[in-house]
Design an enzyme around this catalytic site. Structure first.
Site, PDB file in Angstrom:
ATOM      1  N   PHE A 157      -7.583  -6.601  -5.946  1.00 21.40           N
ATOM      2  CA  PHE A 157      -7.763  -7.176  -7.287  1.00 21.40           C
ATOM      3  C   PHE A 157      -6.599  -6.795  -8.215  1.00 21.40           C
ATOM      4  O   PHE A 157      -5.839  -7.668  -8.667  1.00 21.40           O
ATOM      5  CB  PHE A 157      -9.129  -6.693  -7.815  1.00 21.40           C
ATOM      6  CG  PHE A 157      -9.283  -6.701  -9.300  1.00 21.40           C
ATOM      7  CD1 PHE A 157      -9.006  -7.846 -10.046  1.00 21.40           C
ATOM      8  CD2 PHE A 157      -9.713  -5.560  -9.969  1.00 21.40           C
ATOM      9  CE1 PHE A 157      -9.155  -7.835 -11.433  1.00 21.40           C
ATOM     10  CE2 PHE A 157      -9.868  -5.548 -11.341  1.00 21.40           C
ATOM     11  CZ  PHE A 157      -9.575  -6.689 -12.076  1.00 21.40           C
ATOM     12  N   VAL A 175      -2.471   2.291   5.580  1.00 21.40           N
ATOM     13  CA  VAL A 175      -1.603   3.378   5.087  1.00 21.40           C
ATOM     14  C   VAL A 175      -1.963   4.755   5.661  1.00 21.40           C
ATOM     15  O   VAL A 175      -1.246   5.722   5.427  1.00 21.40           O
ATOM     16  CB  VAL A 175      -1.588   3.474   3.531  1.00 21.40           C
ATOM     17  CG1 VAL A 175      -0.958   2.232   2.925  1.00 21.40           C
ATOM     18  CG2 VAL A 175      -2.980   3.751   2.967  1.00 21.40           C
ATOM     19  N   THR A 191      -7.986   7.409   3.688  1.00 16.67           N
ATOM     20  CA  THR A 191      -7.065   6.525   2.964  1.00 16.67           C
ATOM     21  C   THR A 191      -6.436   7.259   1.795  1.00 16.67           C
ATOM     22  O   THR A 191      -5.231   7.194   1.576  1.00 16.67           O
ATOM     23  CB  THR A 191      -7.799   5.246   2.496  1.00 16.67           C
ATOM     24  OG1 THR A 191      -8.117   4.479   3.646  1.00 16.67           O
ATOM     25  CG2 THR A 191      -6.944   4.405   1.571  1.00 16.67           C
ATOM     26  N   ASN A 249       1.326   9.911   3.730  1.00 16.49           N
ATOM     27  CA  ASN A 249       2.291   8.982   4.341  1.00 16.49           C
ATOM     28  C   ASN A 249       3.188   8.322   3.298  1.00 16.49           C
ATOM     29  O   ASN A 249       4.403   8.203   3.496  1.00 16.49           O
ATOM     30  CB  ASN A 249       1.554   7.912   5.156  1.00 16.49           C
ATOM     31  CG  ASN A 249       0.965   8.486   6.440  1.00 16.49           C
ATOM     32  OD1 ASN A 249       1.511   9.434   6.994  1.00 16.49           O
ATOM     33  ND2 ASN A 249      -0.156   7.929   6.888  1.00 16.49           N
ATOM     34  N   GLY A 309       5.609  10.802   1.909  1.00 16.18           N
ATOM     35  CA  GLY A 309       6.666  11.058   2.904  1.00 16.18           C
ATOM     36  C   GLY A 309       7.705   9.945   2.868  1.00 16.18           C
ATOM     37  O   GLY A 309       8.910  10.183   2.930  1.00 16.18           O
ATOM     38  N   TYR A 314     -14.699   9.185  -2.551  1.00 16.94           N
ATOM     39  CA  TYR A 314     -13.753   8.528  -3.464  1.00 16.94           C
ATOM     40  C   TYR A 314     -13.220   9.526  -4.487  1.00 16.94           C
ATOM     41  O   TYR A 314     -12.009   9.686  -4.651  1.00 16.94           O
ATOM     42  CB  TYR A 314     -14.480   7.373  -4.156  1.00 16.94           C
ATOM     43  CG  TYR A 314     -13.608   6.531  -5.058  1.00 16.94           C
ATOM     44  CD1 TYR A 314     -12.607   5.711  -4.533  1.00 16.94           C
ATOM     45  CD2 TYR A 314     -13.807   6.520  -6.441  1.00 16.94           C
ATOM     46  CE1 TYR A 314     -11.819   4.920  -5.369  1.00 16.94           C
ATOM     47  CE2 TYR A 314     -13.028   5.733  -7.278  1.00 16.94           C
ATOM     48  CZ  TYR A 314     -12.030   4.930  -6.736  1.00 16.94           C
ATOM     49  OH  TYR A 314     -11.253   4.146  -7.569  1.00 16.94           O
TER      50      TYR A 314
HETATM   51  P1  NAD Z   1      -9.508  -3.448  -4.385  1.00 16.85           P
HETATM   52  O1  NAD Z   1     -10.509  -2.994  -3.410  1.00 16.85           O
HETATM   53  O2  NAD Z   1      -9.537  -4.870  -4.822  1.00 16.85           O
HETATM   54  O3  NAD Z   1      -8.023  -3.145  -3.868  1.00 16.85           O
HETATM   55  C1  NAD Z   1      -7.724  -2.079  -3.010  1.00 16.85           C
HETATM   56  C2  NAD Z   1      -6.842  -2.628  -1.900  1.00 16.85           C
HETATM   57  O4  NAD Z   1      -6.491  -1.569  -0.999  1.00 16.85           O
HETATM   58  C3  NAD Z   1      -7.554  -3.696  -1.064  1.00 16.85           C
HETATM   59  O5  NAD Z   1      -6.723  -4.827  -0.934  1.00 16.85           O
HETATM   60  C4  NAD Z   1      -7.783  -3.004   0.286  1.00 16.85           C
HETATM   61  O6  NAD Z   1      -7.837  -3.907   1.363  1.00 16.85           O
HETATM   62  C5  NAD Z   1      -6.605  -2.055   0.332  1.00 16.85           C
HETATM   63  N1  NAD Z   1      -6.800  -0.921   1.230  1.00 16.85           N
HETATM   64  C6  NAD Z   1      -7.889  -0.113   1.337  1.00 16.85           C
HETATM   65  N2  NAD Z   1      -7.694   0.817   2.282  1.00 16.85           N
HETATM   66  C7  NAD Z   1      -6.436   0.600   2.779  1.00 16.85           C
HETATM   67  C8  NAD Z   1      -5.669   1.220   3.792  1.00 16.85           C
HETATM   68  N3  NAD Z   1      -6.131   2.268   4.472  1.00 16.85           N
HETATM   69  N4  NAD Z   1      -4.435   0.720   4.072  1.00 16.85           N
HETATM   70  C9  NAD Z   1      -3.947  -0.348   3.387  1.00 16.85           C
HETATM   71  N5  NAD Z   1      -4.658  -0.983   2.416  1.00 16.85           N
HETATM   72  C10 NAD Z   1      -5.875  -0.507   2.122  1.00 16.85           C
HETATM   73  O7  NAD Z   1      -9.597  -2.482  -5.646  1.00 16.85           O
HETATM   74  P2  NAD Z   1      -8.828  -2.491  -7.037  1.00 16.85           P
HETATM   75  O8  NAD Z   1      -9.852  -2.550  -8.084  1.00 16.85           O
HETATM   76  O9  NAD Z   1      -7.735  -3.490  -7.031  1.00 16.85           O
HETATM   77  O10 NAD Z   1      -8.227  -1.016  -7.043  1.00 16.85           O
HETATM   78  C11 NAD Z   1      -6.860  -0.760  -6.788  1.00 16.85           C
HETATM   79  C12 NAD Z   1      -6.587   0.728  -7.014  1.00 16.85           C
HETATM   80  O11 NAD Z   1      -6.890   1.080  -8.358  1.00 16.85           O
HETATM   81  C13 NAD Z   1      -7.410   1.636  -6.110  1.00 16.85           C
HETATM   82  O12 NAD Z   1      -6.602   2.704  -5.689  1.00 16.85           O
HETATM   83  C14 NAD Z   1      -8.494   2.149  -7.023  1.00 16.85           C
HETATM   84  O13 NAD Z   1      -8.947   3.405  -6.645  1.00 16.85           O
HETATM   85  C15 NAD Z   1      -7.780   2.169  -8.369  1.00 16.85           C
HETATM   86  N6  NAD Z   1      -8.746   2.041  -9.474  1.00 16.85           N
HETATM   87  C16 NAD Z   1      -9.351   0.853  -9.747  1.00 16.85           C
HETATM   88  C17 NAD Z   1     -10.289   0.782 -10.774  1.00 16.85           C
HETATM   89  C18 NAD Z   1     -10.974  -0.503 -11.136  1.00 16.85           C
HETATM   90  O14 NAD Z   1     -11.806  -0.510 -12.037  1.00 16.85           O
HETATM   91  N7  NAD Z   1     -10.685  -1.613 -10.520  1.00 16.85           N
HETATM   92  C19 NAD Z   1     -10.614   1.923 -11.505  1.00 16.85           C
HETATM   93  C20 NAD Z   1      -9.989   3.125 -11.168  1.00 16.85           C
HETATM   94  C21 NAD Z   1      -9.037   3.173 -10.160  1.00 16.85           C
END
Ligand code: NAD
Ligand code: UDP
Length: 319
Positions: free
Chosen positions: A13, A59, A92, A99, A102, A145
């Protein structure tokens, strides 16, 4: 100057909006994602772009590419997604960060971690500022998380101290907008999908718990501003909109914007669900000249319009 930018979790997203903005600024964008909680659809419109590349990669395994900057967003973010495979979620955050750090070390790239307000847990001070250490359950269903991100923050600070790297941490508060997954269980997408389908809105607990919602365009501005700070700026910096609402108030706003007289059905409050959350965004203002600009009503209207266009004609089976 155009740079080679890696966005991990770039098909998600927030990541998909970030990729779009980086391309708009003239950069080359390498989007890395394993599609754990997203799909190609979010970046479908970018695939033909000459400066965009999409790579399926997890990742938690090493990655060998040449880049100048890394936005490390890869991690499932909604409770439904991150609790589906909690061990993978911790991996993750921890292995993924090791990773990517690095990779940043080898390529001398700047690297930014998308951390979260969840590092404050169920906060005992309000609003939350960056010097608050949090109130986190280390063994509950949200811990994979929360503690994963806390450990990622530790790694980012230790790589900075130990290897003199330019690492940056932002703590993102609840963000919403177009391209949220309709089935990821987050409150904004749930309420909108339910209201559009004419179904009751699912209120967990009393609905008196609060959150502060930031529109995705604002959030992306904050990410870009943080990446462009001088090397001595490490964060953590809160990124969020300090417009706090109860879930009851949010439900009323969504129902009004959709134009339905939605009823509410109460469901149990999930374990360790924080009672209140609101960023102290003073530091972001001072360091980045950043503050959220889009009021909740306006952002919700734009989000409802997007959901309506995407799913309006096919509302059967909403969450
Ligand atoms: P999302 O789930 O839409 O996006 C996360 C993306 O990471 C997804 O496309 C998923 O497929 C990918 N992903 C997950 N594990 C992976 C892996 N091992 N290797 C490669 N890709 C992987 O969520 P988002 O809302 O877009 O969040 C993005 C980041 O922002 C995240 O790190 C989340 O913790 C952080 N965040 C988001 C919010 C929020 O309200 N949306 C709030 C706090 C923090
Ligand atoms: N929530 C709710 N109904 C829903 C989904 C969530 O009342 O259909 C509540 C949830 O219990 C929490 C708040 O809304 O108090 C925000 O939940 P979300 O999962 O969006 O974000 P987080 O809890 O991770 O901040």
């Amino acid at each position: 100057m155009p740079r080679r930018v890696l966005v991990t979790g770039g098909a998600g997203f927030i990541g998909s909006h970030l990729c779009e903005r980086l391309l708009g600024q003239g950069h080359e964008v390498l989007c890395v994602d394993n599609f754990y909680s997203s799909s190609r659809v979010n970046v479908e419109h970018l695939i033909a772009h000459p400066r965009f590349e999409l790579m399926r990669h997890d990742v938690t395994f090493p990655l060998y590419v040449e880049v100048d900057e890394i936005y490390h967003l890869a991690c499932p973010a909604s409770p439904i997604h991150y609790q589906r495979d909690p061990v993978q979620t911790t991996k993750t955050s921890v292995h993924g960060s090791i990773n990517m750090l690095g990779l940043a070390k080898r390529t001398k790239a700047r690297i930014l971690l998308a951390s979260t307000s969840e590092v404050y847990g169920d906060p005992t001070i309000h609003p939350q500022s960056e010097d608050y250490w949090g109130n986190v359950n280390p063994i509950g269903p949200r811990s994979c998380y929360d503690e994963g991100k806390r450990c990622a923050e530790t790694l980012f600070m230790d790589y900075r101290r130990q290897h003199g790297m330019d690492t940056k941490i932002v703590r993102i508060f609840n963000t919403y907008g177009p391209r949220m997954a309709p089935d990821d269980g987050r409150v904004v997408s749930n309420f909108i999908m339910q209201a559009l389908a004419g179904e009751p809105l699912t209120m967990y607990g009393s609905g008196q718990q609060t959150r502060s919602f930031c529109y995705v365009d604002d959030l992306v501005d904050g990410l870009l501003a943080m990446m462009n700070t001088p090397p001595d700026v490490s964060g953590p910096v809160n990124l969020g909109n300090p417009e706090e609402v109860t879930m009851q108030q949010l439900a009323a706003k969504v129902a009004e914007i959709v134009g339905v007289d939605a009823s509410i059905v109460h469901e149990p409050l999930p374990t360790d669900d924080p009672m209140q959350r609101m960023p102290d965004a003073t530091l972001a203002g001072r360091l980045l000249g950043w503050s959220a600009q889009v009021p909740l009503d306006k952002g919700l209207e734009q989000t409802v319009n997007w959901f309506q266009k995407q799913y309006g004609n096919n509302m059967a089976g909403s969450p």
